[in-house]
Design an enzyme around this catalytic site. Structure first.
Site, PDB file in Angstrom:
ATOM      1  N   GLY A 125      -9.028  -8.700  -1.203  1.00 56.40           N
ATOM      2  CA  GLY A 125     -10.148  -7.775  -1.379  1.00 56.40           C
ATOM      3  C   GLY A 125     -11.187  -7.928  -0.297  1.00 56.40           C
ATOM      4  O   GLY A 125     -11.852  -8.953  -0.201  1.00 56.40           O
ATOM      5  N   ASP A 126     -11.267  -6.893   0.566  1.00 48.83           N
ATOM      6  CA  ASP A 126     -12.318  -6.803   1.580  1.00 48.83           C
ATOM      7  C   ASP A 126     -12.206  -7.853   2.681  1.00 48.83           C
ATOM      8  O   ASP A 126     -13.216  -8.149   3.336  1.00 48.83           O
ATOM      9  CB  ASP A 126     -13.718  -6.904   0.952  1.00 48.83           C
ATOM     10  CG  ASP A 126     -13.958  -5.853  -0.118  1.00 48.83           C
ATOM     11  OD1 ASP A 126     -13.232  -4.845  -0.125  1.00 48.83           O
ATOM     12  OD2 ASP A 126     -14.862  -6.048  -0.948  1.00 48.83           O
ATOM     13  N   MET A 143       0.860  -1.199   0.000  1.00 50.42           N
ATOM     14  CA  MET A 143       0.000   0.000   0.000  1.00 50.42           C
ATOM     15  C   MET A 143       0.887   1.238   0.000  1.00 50.42           C
ATOM     16  O   MET A 143       1.586   1.519   0.983  1.00 50.42           O
ATOM     17  CB  MET A 143      -0.926  -0.002   1.225  1.00 50.42           C
ATOM     18  CG  MET A 143      -2.032  -1.042   1.133  1.00 50.42           C
ATOM     19  SD  MET A 143      -3.172  -0.955   2.532  1.00 50.42           S
ATOM     20  CE  MET A 143      -2.209  -1.725   3.825  1.00 50.42           C
ATOM     21  N   ALA A 144       0.839   1.972  -1.107  1.00 46.41           N
ATOM     22  CA  ALA A 144       1.660   3.172  -1.234  1.00 46.41           C
ATOM     23  C   ALA A 144       1.306   4.152  -0.124  1.00 46.41           C
ATOM     24  O   ALA A 144       0.131   4.390   0.145  1.00 46.41           O
ATOM     25  CB  ALA A 144       1.431   3.810  -2.600  1.00 46.41           C
ATOM     26  N   CYS A 202      -2.585  -1.509 -10.440  1.00 48.06           N
ATOM     27  CA  CYS A 202      -2.763  -0.128  -9.987  1.00 48.06           C
ATOM     28  C   CYS A 202      -3.773   0.603 -10.885  1.00 48.06           C
ATOM     29  O   CYS A 202      -3.648   0.605 -12.108  1.00 48.06           O
ATOM     30  CB  CYS A 202      -1.422   0.601 -10.006  1.00 48.06           C
ATOM     31  SG  CYS A 202      -1.599   2.292  -9.440  1.00 48.06           S
ATOM     32  N   GLY A 253      -5.122  -5.792   3.311  1.00 50.34           N
ATOM     33  CA  GLY A 253      -4.635  -4.426   3.200  1.00 50.34           C
ATOM     34  C   GLY A 253      -5.280  -3.501   4.206  1.00 50.34           C
ATOM     35  O   GLY A 253      -4.814  -3.352   5.342  1.00 50.34           O
ATOM     36  N   LYS A 306       0.671  -9.173  -9.241  1.00 52.24           N
ATOM     37  CA  LYS A 306      -0.591  -8.818  -8.592  1.00 52.24           C
ATOM     38  C   LYS A 306      -1.473  -8.156  -9.640  1.00 52.24           C
ATOM     39  O   LYS A 306      -1.037  -7.215 -10.316  1.00 52.24           O
ATOM     40  CB  LYS A 306      -0.326  -7.875  -7.418  1.00 52.24           C
ATOM     41  CG  LYS A 306      -1.561  -7.432  -6.663  1.00 52.24           C
ATOM     42  CD  LYS A 306      -1.170  -6.886  -5.286  1.00 52.24           C
ATOM     43  CE  LYS A 306      -2.349  -6.374  -4.488  1.00 52.24           C
ATOM     44  NZ  LYS A 306      -2.779  -5.017  -4.870  1.00 52.24           N
TER      45      LYS A 306
HETATM   46  C1  LIG Z   1      -3.652   3.474   0.346  1.00 53.92           C
HETATM   47  C2  LIG Z   1      -3.528   2.300  -0.575  1.00 53.92           C
HETATM   48  C3  LIG Z   1      -2.370   2.163  -1.337  1.00 53.92           C
HETATM   49  C4  LIG Z   1      -2.234   1.069  -2.200  1.00 53.92           C
HETATM   50  N1  LIG Z   1      -1.051   0.906  -2.884  1.00 53.92           N
HETATM   51  C5  LIG Z   1      -0.842  -0.223  -3.626  1.00 53.92           C
HETATM   52  C6  LIG Z   1       0.422  -0.499  -4.221  1.00 53.92           C
HETATM   53  O1  LIG Z   1       1.392   0.260  -4.091  1.00 53.92           O
HETATM   54  N2  LIG Z   1       0.528  -1.649  -4.932  1.00 53.92           N
HETATM   55  C7  LIG Z   1      -0.504  -2.532  -5.092  1.00 53.92           C
HETATM   56  O2  LIG Z   1      -0.348  -3.560  -5.749  1.00 53.92           O
HETATM   57  N3  LIG Z   1      -1.702  -2.289  -4.531  1.00 53.92           N
HETATM   58  C8  LIG Z   1      -1.886  -1.197  -3.787  1.00 53.92           C
HETATM   59  N4  LIG Z   1      -3.087  -1.001  -3.143  1.00 53.92           N
HETATM   60  C9  LIG Z   1      -4.130  -2.034  -3.233  1.00 53.92           C
HETATM   61  C10 LIG Z   1      -3.990  -3.038  -2.079  1.00 53.92           C
HETATM   62  O3  LIG Z   1      -2.768  -3.733  -2.169  1.00 53.92           O
HETATM   63  C11 LIG Z   1      -5.157  -4.052  -2.092  1.00 53.92           C
HETATM   64  O4  LIG Z   1      -5.134  -4.731  -3.312  1.00 53.92           O
HETATM   65  C12 LIG Z   1      -6.519  -3.375  -1.916  1.00 53.92           C
HETATM   66  O5  LIG Z   1      -6.481  -2.406  -0.886  1.00 53.92           O
HETATM   67  C13 LIG Z   1      -7.623  -4.413  -1.611  1.00 53.92           C
HETATM   68  O6  LIG Z   1      -7.340  -5.114  -0.444  1.00 53.92           O
HETATM   69  P1  LIG Z   1      -8.072  -4.767   0.975  1.00 53.92           P
HETATM   70  O7  LIG Z   1      -9.548  -4.804   0.728  1.00 53.92           O
HETATM   71  O8  LIG Z   1      -7.589  -5.832   1.912  1.00 53.92           O
HETATM   72  O9  LIG Z   1      -7.608  -3.385   1.348  1.00 53.92           O
HETATM   73  C14 LIG Z   1      -3.269   0.100  -2.307  1.00 53.92           C
HETATM   74  C15 LIG Z   1      -4.421   0.262  -1.549  1.00 53.92           C
HETATM   75  C16 LIG Z   1      -4.560   1.340  -0.684  1.00 53.92           C
HETATM   76  C17 LIG Z   1      -5.814   1.464   0.150  1.00 53.92           C
END
Ligand SMILES: Cc1cc2nc3c(=O)[nH]c(=O)nc-3n(C[C@H](O)[C@H](O)[C@H](O)COP(=O)(O)O)c2cc1C
Length: 343
Positions: A205-206, A19-20, A103, A228, A143
């Site tokens: 995801g979620d 997560m950036a 992304c 995430g 990914k």
């Molecule tokens: C703030 C933020 C930054 C993210 N940055 C990246 C990233 O740098 N690379 C990437 O593959 N996904 C990135 N994602 C996506 C997450 O890796 C993940 O796929 C997405 O949040 C869904 O998962 P979750 O529901 O568990 O959050 C980012 C998501 C968020 C919320």
């Protein structure tokens, strides 16, 4: 046995999502302490690697304790991606390199990077095989999202292409690019990919609780799970999930005091890392907001967090929050006694 990725050997690894702006070294290490098995850096631009700018170097920085860790790269030019991957391996020797084909942000997709490559399978294949060849025998993973939009969901086909290109494992975030972060992740598609793919598939995801992970695992046969946003408010989700998967027993979440201890430690580590308290704590505001989701008086906390600039201020907020909670519990106990006696 998966020689390239031994953490899949008789295990169901839990990944912290890249997560950036969030999954920096400090947060990754906190998640590792709380049970995350595999970590990935925030995404890094292949072009930034060539320029060797200071910021890129920071993104690549990790400690030995974080292994196994992957560096995530994005870009659309196969030759550049391969060269950047080689340089990353020379510089920091990660355990794997992960390719970002998910992304959604305009700045990235307008240059044909990230999820734009889901619409251009020949380029996606050439990027993947170029990087696989460049860093072998070190594994390359990828990914993806499930497709560009609802009319072009192609994750099963993309997984096949990536498997053929030599990608060692694939994370699937169950949304299309068009969805951004709205709507719900489509776990049916993730299940289809897991059933069809020749390589381990990590579902993403979620996932918001141990129960979610257990349910999705049994429904889809994924080989691992990636978490995430839920980890941003509750890094202990990894430990809870591991215990639940192993024993089917829920563990008590950390007490309010324990949560605050973690939050304050996070703040202190960031201050140490930045070497300047006020900008460091201001940079923590969004992170504190995320933590507030798992706390009582969340709205009030968010208001306060939007103003904090020093560690002392965060500590005062912590003390107040714990005290208020104690008072509320005592109050409830006082109210409950007569009700109990009267019944
Ligand atoms: C703030 C933020 C930054 C993210 N940055 C990246 C990233 O740098 N690379 C990437 O593959 N996904 C990135 N994602 C996506 C997450 O890796 C993940 O796929 C997405 O949040 C869904 O998962 P979750 O529901 O568990 O959050 C980012 C998501 C968020 C919320």
């Amino acid at each position: 046995m998966n020689r390239a990725l031994p953490w899949f050997q008789d295990c169901f690894p839990l990944y912290l999502a890249p997560m950036a702006g969030v999954s920096d070294k400090i947060f990754r290490q906190l998640c590792k302490e709380h049970g995350a098995d595999v970590l990935t850096t925030e995404f890094v631009s292949a072009e930034g690697i060539f320029r060797r700018n200071e910021r890129t170097r920071e993104y690549l920085d990790f400690d030995e304790i974080e292994r196994p860790i992957g560096v995530q790269l994005f870009g659309a030019n196969a030759e550049h991606m391969a060269e950047a991957a080689k340089q990353v391996v020379d510089w920091v020797q990660p355990d794997f390199v992960d390719l970002n084909f998910g992304c959604p942000v305009n700045k990235v997709v307008s240059k044909n990077g990230g999820s734009a490559l889901l619409k251009d399978c020949p380029t996606l294949a050439s990027v993947a095989s170029a990087v696989v060849r460049a860093i072998a025998p070190l594994p390359t993973t990828a990914k993806i999202r499930i497709g560009w939009d609802a009319d072009s969901v192609n994750a099963v086909r993309v997984a096949e292409i990536l498997g053929d290109a030599g990608i060692a494992a694939l994370t699937v975030h169950g949304r299309t690019r068009a969805q951004g972060y709205s709507g719900a992740a489509d776990w049916n598609v993730i299940g289809e990919v897991a059933a069809a793919a020749s390589i381990p598939v990590i579902g993403n995801g979620d996932l918001g609780s141990a129960n979610d992970v257990a349910k999705r695992r049994s429904e889809t046969g994924i080989a691992g799970a990636m978490i995430g946003r839920a980890a941003m408010s509750a890094p202990w989700i990894f430990r809870e999930t591991k215990t639940y998967l192993a024993t089917r027993e829920s563990v008590d979440p950390p007490t309010l005091g324990e949560r605050w201890k973690l939050i304050l430690r996070h703040c202190e580590l960031i201050v140490q890392e930045w070497g300047a308290e006020e900008p460091a704590i201001r940079s923590m505001r969004a992170r504190l907001m995320a933590y507030s989701k798992s706390m009582p008086e969340a709205k009030r906390l968010r208001e306060k967090f939007s103003q904090v600039s020093t560690l002392a201020e965060v500590k005062i907020i912590a003390e107040e929050n714990i005290l208020n909670e104690e008072n509320r519990n005592e109050g409830e106990a006082r109210i409950q006694i007569p009700v109990f006696l009267g019944s």
